[in-house]
Design an enzyme around this catalytic site. Structure first.
Site, short mmCIF file in Angstrom:
data_model
loop_
_atom_site.label_atom_id
_atom_site.label_comp_id
_atom_site.label_asym_id
_atom_site.label_seq_id
_atom_site.Cartn_x
_atom_site.Cartn_y
_atom_site.Cartn_z
N LYS A 11 28.26 41.64 27.50
CA LYS A 11 29.67 42.01 27.33
C LYS A 11 30.04 43.25 28.15
O LYS A 11 31.04 43.26 28.86
CB LYS A 11 29.85 42.29 25.84
CG LYS A 11 31.21 42.27 25.31
CD LYS A 11 31.20 42.14 23.78
CE LYS A 11 30.05 42.77 23.04
NZ LYS A 11 30.19 44.15 22.67
N ARG A 86 36.14 45.06 16.14
CA ARG A 86 34.97 44.34 15.63
C ARG A 86 35.26 43.80 14.23
O ARG A 86 34.47 43.04 13.70
CB ARG A 86 33.78 45.29 15.52
CG ARG A 86 33.01 45.50 16.82
CD ARG A 86 31.61 45.07 16.73
NE ARG A 86 30.46 45.83 17.10
CZ ARG A 86 30.12 46.39 18.24
NH1 ARG A 86 30.94 46.50 19.20
NH2 ARG A 86 28.93 46.89 18.41
N ARG A 125 15.78 46.12 26.58
CA ARG A 125 16.83 46.88 27.27
C ARG A 125 16.47 48.37 27.38
O ARG A 125 15.98 48.97 26.44
CB ARG A 125 18.14 46.74 26.48
CG ARG A 125 19.28 47.56 27.02
CD ARG A 125 20.60 47.05 26.54
NE ARG A 125 20.93 47.44 25.19
CZ ARG A 125 22.11 47.18 24.63
NH1 ARG A 125 23.02 46.50 25.28
NH2 ARG A 125 22.35 47.56 23.40
N ARG A 158 17.53 52.70 23.37
CA ARG A 158 18.50 53.19 22.39
C ARG A 158 17.93 53.09 20.97
O ARG A 158 17.21 52.16 20.66
CB ARG A 158 19.79 52.37 22.47
CG ARG A 158 20.74 52.86 23.54
CD ARG A 158 21.89 51.92 23.80
NE ARG A 158 22.49 51.34 22.61
CZ ARG A 158 23.57 50.57 22.64
NH1 ARG A 158 24.17 50.31 23.78
NH2 ARG A 158 24.05 50.04 21.54
N ARG A 169 22.21 44.62 13.19
CA ARG A 169 23.43 44.58 14.00
C ARG A 169 23.88 43.14 14.24
O ARG A 169 25.07 42.84 14.20
CB ARG A 169 23.18 45.26 15.36
CG ARG A 169 23.08 46.77 15.25
CD ARG A 169 22.39 47.34 16.47
NE ARG A 169 23.18 47.26 17.68
CZ ARG A 169 22.66 47.24 18.90
NH1 ARG A 169 21.35 47.31 19.08
NH2 ARG A 169 23.44 47.18 19.95
P1 AMP Z 1 27.51 48.86 21.21
O1 AMP Z 1 27.24 49.85 22.31
O2 AMP Z 1 28.77 48.06 21.40
O3 AMP Z 1 26.32 48.00 20.89
O4 AMP Z 1 27.79 49.73 19.89
C1 AMP Z 1 26.78 50.56 19.38
C2 AMP Z 1 27.10 50.94 17.96
O5 AMP Z 1 28.36 51.62 17.91
C3 AMP Z 1 27.24 49.81 16.94
O6 AMP Z 1 26.00 49.37 16.46
C4 AMP Z 1 28.07 50.50 15.87
O7 AMP Z 1 27.30 51.40 15.11
C5 AMP Z 1 29.04 51.33 16.71
N1 AMP Z 1 30.27 50.58 17.05
C6 AMP Z 1 30.65 50.16 18.28
N2 AMP Z 1 31.85 49.56 18.22
C7 AMP Z 1 32.22 49.58 16.92
C8 AMP Z 1 33.36 49.11 16.21
N3 AMP Z 1 34.36 48.46 16.84
N4 AMP Z 1 33.40 49.31 14.88
C9 AMP Z 1 32.42 49.98 14.23
N5 AMP Z 1 31.32 50.43 14.83
C10 AMP Z 1 31.21 50.25 16.16
#
Ligand code: AMP
Length: 220
Positions: A11, A86, A125, A158, A169
């Site tokens: 994404k 989300r 990753r 990460r 997740r």
């Molecule tokens: P990502 O980099 O998109 O995988 O996001 C990493 C982490 O950020 C997720 O596991 C959540 O803890 C938080 N996060 C990202 N986007 C959202 C969202 N729209 N709502 C809530 N938590 C988010």
């Protein structure tokens, strides 16, 4: 425009490529939240606790930070959102904020990638601590192990890319995504693209599907 898909579906990579091709501002919720948490403020520390555990950051905090970021890009020709909304509450808040500016979500793009493929991608990753570039130890390794090709920054895994957090997740994603896609289906603006192919092919498909709004599914 909104990009949906499980973590590890590509994404972020696709959103970046698409934003450049279409001249849109790219806003990744993970980046916005990571920036907030690096500030060391009480809010940042709270964000950190949720993120490191692989939990969603509460809607109230996420909505405030992301809507502010979207509003800051008001003057641009358009925004491509990656990772936000989300939840349905986030989607409703976004629609409301856009409506206040006489704007709306034009398209919701869903990247389809099987969950077993996604799990493997996440577990392999690596991310650059300095510039955020993403590598994969299996399919896209750096030239020198542990070092970023672009700026020689340190590559790290990460905190939420370890098996327990990955599992959590993805389980959260499956549940929230079902509700979110129902929400956007009501507006008839969702399109799907097969993301389980080489990145450049996926990008071409995305561009094509956005230019042909009657085509709901491509690349199968
Ligand atoms: P990502 O980099 O998109 O995988 O996001 C990493 C982490 O950020 C997720 O596991 C959540 O803890 C938080 N996060 C990202 N986007 C959202 C969202 N729209 N709502 C809530 N938590 C988010």
């Amino acid at each position: 425009m909104i990009m949906l898909g499980p973590q590890g579906s590509g994404k972020g990579t696709q959103a970046l490529a698409l934003a450049v091709r279409l001249g849109l501002a790219h806003i990744a919720s993970g980046d916005v939240l990571r920036a907030a948490r690096s500030g060391g403020t009480p809010l940042g520390n709270e964000v950190r606790r949720y993120m490191d555990a692989g939990d969603l950051v509460p809607d109230e905090i996420t909505i405030r930070l992301l809507i502010d970021t979207v509003k800051a890009r008001e003057g641009t020709s358009g925004v491509l959102l990656d990772g936000f909304p989300r939840t349905v509450a986030q989607a409703e808040a976004l629609d409301e904020a856009l409506a206040q500016q006489g704007k709306r979500v034009d398209k919701v793009i869903e990247l389809l990638v099987p969950l077993d493929v996604v799990k493997q991608r996440l577990a392999s990753r690596l991310t650059c601590r300095t510039c955020g570039a993403v590598y994969n130890t299996l399919t896209n390794p750096p030239q020198v192990s542990g070092v970023c090709d672009l700026d020689a920054g340190e590559l790290y895994r990460r905190e939420d890319d370890y098996p327990e957090a990955i599992q959590k997740r993805l389980a959260i994603w499956e549940e929230q995504n079902a509700e979110l896609t129902r929400y956007y289906d009501a507006g008839g603006i969702r399109v799907q693209v097969n993301g389980d192919r080489p990145p450049a092919e996926v990008t071409e498909d995305l561009v094509a599907v956005l230019q042909d709004s009657d085509s709901p599914v491509t690349g199968r």
